[in-house]
Design an enzyme around this catalytic site. Structure first.
Site, PDB file in Angstrom:
ATOM      1  N   LYS A  57       0.919  -1.046  -0.040  1.00 25.49           N
ATOM      2  CA  LYS A  57       0.158  -0.429   0.174  1.00 25.49           C
ATOM      3  C   LYS A  57       1.101   0.673  -0.263  1.00 25.49           C
ATOM      4  O   LYS A  57       2.015   1.558   0.858  1.00 25.49           O
ATOM      5  CB  LYS A  57      -0.724  -0.394   1.123  1.00 25.49           C
ATOM      6  CG  LYS A  57       0.175  -0.331   2.863  1.00 25.49           C
ATOM      7  CD  LYS A  57      -1.115  -0.322   4.045  1.00 25.49           C
ATOM      8  CE  LYS A  57      -0.077  -0.179   5.330  1.00 25.49           C
ATOM      9  NZ  LYS A  57      -1.230  -0.854   6.460  1.00 25.49           N
ATOM     10  N   ARG A 105     -11.051  -0.501  14.316  1.00 25.61           N
ATOM     11  CA  ARG A 105     -10.530   1.197  12.960  1.00 25.61           C
ATOM     12  C   ARG A 105     -11.720   0.076  12.284  1.00 25.61           C
ATOM     13  O   ARG A 105     -12.477   0.128  12.313  1.00 25.61           O
ATOM     14  CB  ARG A 105      -9.297   0.430  12.788  1.00 25.61           C
ATOM     15  CG  ARG A 105      -8.844   1.295  11.929  1.00 25.61           C
ATOM     16  CD  ARG A 105      -7.011   1.775  12.110  1.00 25.61           C
ATOM     17  NE  ARG A 105      -7.012   0.586  11.245  1.00 25.61           N
ATOM     18  CZ  ARG A 105      -5.111   0.187  10.488  1.00 25.61           C
ATOM     19  NH1 ARG A 105      -4.925   1.230  11.189  1.00 25.61           N
ATOM     20  NH2 ARG A 105      -4.631  -0.829  10.057  1.00 25.61           N
ATOM     21  N   TYR A 107      14.096  30.460   6.918  1.00 26.77           N
ATOM     22  CA  TYR A 107      13.384  31.737   7.597  1.00 26.77           C
ATOM     23  C   TYR A 107      13.167  32.494   8.994  1.00 26.77           C
ATOM     24  O   TYR A 107      13.383  31.244   9.714  1.00 26.77           O
ATOM     25  CB  TYR A 107      11.611  31.247   6.893  1.00 26.77           C
ATOM     26  CG  TYR A 107      10.886  31.606   5.391  1.00 26.77           C
ATOM     27  CD1 TYR A 107      11.475  32.398   5.144  1.00 26.77           C
ATOM     28  CD2 TYR A 107      11.332  30.523   4.502  1.00 26.77           C
ATOM     29  CE1 TYR A 107      10.678  32.051   3.565  1.00 26.77           C
ATOM     30  CE2 TYR A 107      11.095  29.938   4.088  1.00 26.77           C
ATOM     31  CZ  TYR A 107      10.485  31.103   2.724  1.00 26.77           C
ATOM     32  OH  TYR A 107      10.163  30.728   1.411  1.00 26.77           O
ATOM     33  N   MET A 122      10.126  25.012   1.721  1.00 27.36           N
ATOM     34  CA  MET A 122       9.491  24.214   1.168  1.00 27.36           C
ATOM     35  C   MET A 122      10.477  23.353  -0.021  1.00 27.36           C
ATOM     36  O   MET A 122      10.154  22.475  -0.500  1.00 27.36           O
ATOM     37  CB  MET A 122       8.449  24.935   0.339  1.00 27.36           C
ATOM     38  CG  MET A 122       7.605  24.158  -0.293  1.00 27.36           C
ATOM     39  SD  MET A 122       6.087  25.062  -1.213  1.00 27.36           S
ATOM     40  CE  MET A 122       5.577  25.786  -0.559  1.00 27.36           C
TER      41      MET A 122
HETATM   42  C1  LIG Z   1      -0.846  -1.828   6.901  1.00 28.79           C
HETATM   43  C2  LIG Z   1      -0.797  -3.074   7.056  1.00 28.79           C
HETATM   44  C3  LIG Z   1      -0.179  -3.969   7.863  1.00 28.79           C
HETATM   45  C4  LIG Z   1       1.410  -3.917   7.011  1.00 28.79           C
HETATM   46  O1  LIG Z   1       2.333  -3.628   8.454  1.00 28.79           O
HETATM   47  P1  LIG Z   1       3.235  -3.031   8.919  1.00 28.79           P
HETATM   48  O2  LIG Z   1       3.333  -2.940  10.413  1.00 28.79           O
HETATM   49  O3  LIG Z   1       3.546  -2.234   7.980  1.00 28.79           O
HETATM   50  O4  LIG Z   1       4.055  -4.715   8.475  1.00 28.79           O
HETATM   51  C5  LIG Z   1      -0.981  -5.191   7.686  1.00 28.79           C
HETATM   52  N1  LIG Z   1      -1.913  -5.850   7.898  1.00 28.79           N
HETATM   53  C6  LIG Z   1      -2.689  -4.592   8.148  1.00 28.79           C
HETATM   54  C7  LIG Z   1      -3.996  -4.793   8.553  1.00 28.79           C
HETATM   55  C8  LIG Z   1      -2.329  -3.411   7.427  1.00 28.79           C
HETATM   56  O5  LIG Z   1      -3.177  -2.058   7.501  1.00 28.79           O
END
Ligand SMILES: *Cc1c(COP(=O)(O)O)cnc(C)c1O
Length: 362
Positions: free
Chosen positions: A38, A136, A258, A306
């Site tokens: 991701k 979550r 800055y 920036m």
């Molecule tokens: C992002 C994620 C992972 C991977 O987690 P890491 O801590 O980066 O290894 C695994 N399972 C879910 C549901 C996630 O959201």
């Protein structure tokens, strides 16, 4: 792609990612480990990383969004590809048509997937996410009980994996890890038998009871330390080198950047690099970041702008325009940069700027 004037070069070691994936599979007792790719493979380039891992034998991939998975689908023939965030209402047909597995994470998502399967007259594969304490995504224990007690609720759904996600896996002494696992085991007992998926990167180092049929490591593939506070068992993956655009002499009392939050105490030489917070180089590093070159370290002075940052190279006369400073590298460790910025390696990686010239090795 690489412009000759690239302000910074991001070197990405694909062979190190593959070695990390193999090491994580080892930590999983030789059982399969997926690759979580991701957020553009945590900033390292999903379209390069995912096919590379496929060629190394990885057969399971996770994105967060459907759109991320759609971009990777043609690059990963034969592999399982699933989107962790779960299907938004109305997106089910697109999942089914593209062969991307949804991670069903709420009762209505389960119902819509089952409905589509019955409408299409075929079994549609999916993962089922059980919430065991993170609150979550995922079905609660009560929702899992209801699902299990409702005849036909899973009709047409090919349960590829039942999964859960730990909230505190990087804290090995946190009793919530074992508590989540116990809740997961209880939830799975209510459901039809299916393979299970538990561990993210850190959970792979919690002990054999956290092994399952499929681990889901992300950050550790990319060199992030799955055991914060202990030596990092992973190979480093990214190196970020910034080109020195200019070296200026700054007299005592003169300010840099800055609001002149830093002023020279002595006749100083200040190296300017073309990397700033628009590149994901955190503004929080203002006055506390560090760069390295040839074993020497250089303090970041003044504010991160920036598009520009400044480093004190007074003690290293060899640093001249055209020299390269490591912002992340063997001496400027990812973990240190994250700590200096008051954040975690995940955030440093996933914000790595689009303006860097990315070079993949391996
Ligand atoms: C992002 C994620 C992972 C991977 O987690 P890491 O801590 O980066 O290894 C695994 N399972 C879910 C549901 C996630 O959201």
């Amino acid at each position: 792609m690489t412009a000759t004037d690239a302000a910074a070069v991001l070197d990405i070691d694909l062979a190190a990612i593959a070695a990390n994936w193999r090491a994580l599979q080892q930590a999983h007792g030789g059982r399969p480990a997926a690759a979580v790719v991701k957020a553009d493979a945590y900033g390292t380039g999903a379209e390069q990383v995912a096919p590379y891992l496929l060629a190394q034998g990885c057969r399971h991939f996770f994105t967060a969004h459907l759109s991320e998975a759609l971009a990777l689908r043609p690059l990963l023939p034969g592999a399982m590809l699933a989107a962790l965030n779960g299907p938004v209402a109305g997106s089910e047909a697109e999942y089914a048509a593209s062969g991307i597995l949804p991670v069903l994470s709420a009762p209505d998502e389960v119902a819509r997937w089952s409905e589509l399967a019955r409408a299409q007259g075929r079994v549609l594969p999916a993962l089922l996410h059980i919430d065991t304490g993170m609150h979550r995504r995922g079905l609660s224990l009560a929702e899992t009980q209801t699902l299990a007690a409702t005849p036909g609720a899973l009709d047409g759904i090919g349960l590829r994996y039942v999964m859960t996600h730990l909230a505190s896996s990087e804290e090995p002494d946190n009793p919530e890890n074992a508590a989540q696992l116990a809740r997961f085991t209880a939830a799975c007992a209510l459901l039809p038998p299916a393979p299970r998926s538990v561990a993210n990167s850190s959970a792979l180092f919690l002990g054999p009871e956290f092994r399952s049929d499929l681990a889901r490591p992300g950050v550790a593939l990319y060199g992030g330390n799955p055991m914060p506070g202990q030596p990092n068992p992973m190979r480093p993956v990214v190196r970020l080198r910034a080109r020195v655009l200019q070296v200026r002499d700054v007299a005592p009392g003169e300010g840099v950047g800055y609001n002149a939050t830093w002023r020279a105490q002595r006749p100083s030489r200040i190296a300017i690099v073309g990397v700033g917070y628009a590149d994901g180089y955190p503004r929080a590093l203002s006055g506390c970041g560090t760069a390295h070159a040839d074993g020497a370290s250089f303090a970041l002075v003044g504010r991160v702008s920036m598009d520009l940052s400044a480093f004190d190279v007074t003690d290293q006369p060899a640093i001249a325009p055209g020299a390269w400073l490591d912002l992340i590298g063997p001496d400027s460790k990812l973990e240190t940069v994250a700590a200096q910025a008051g954040t975690i390696p995940y955030e440093i990686l996933t914000r790595l700027g689009r303006r860097y010239a990315r070079v993949w090795h391996g």
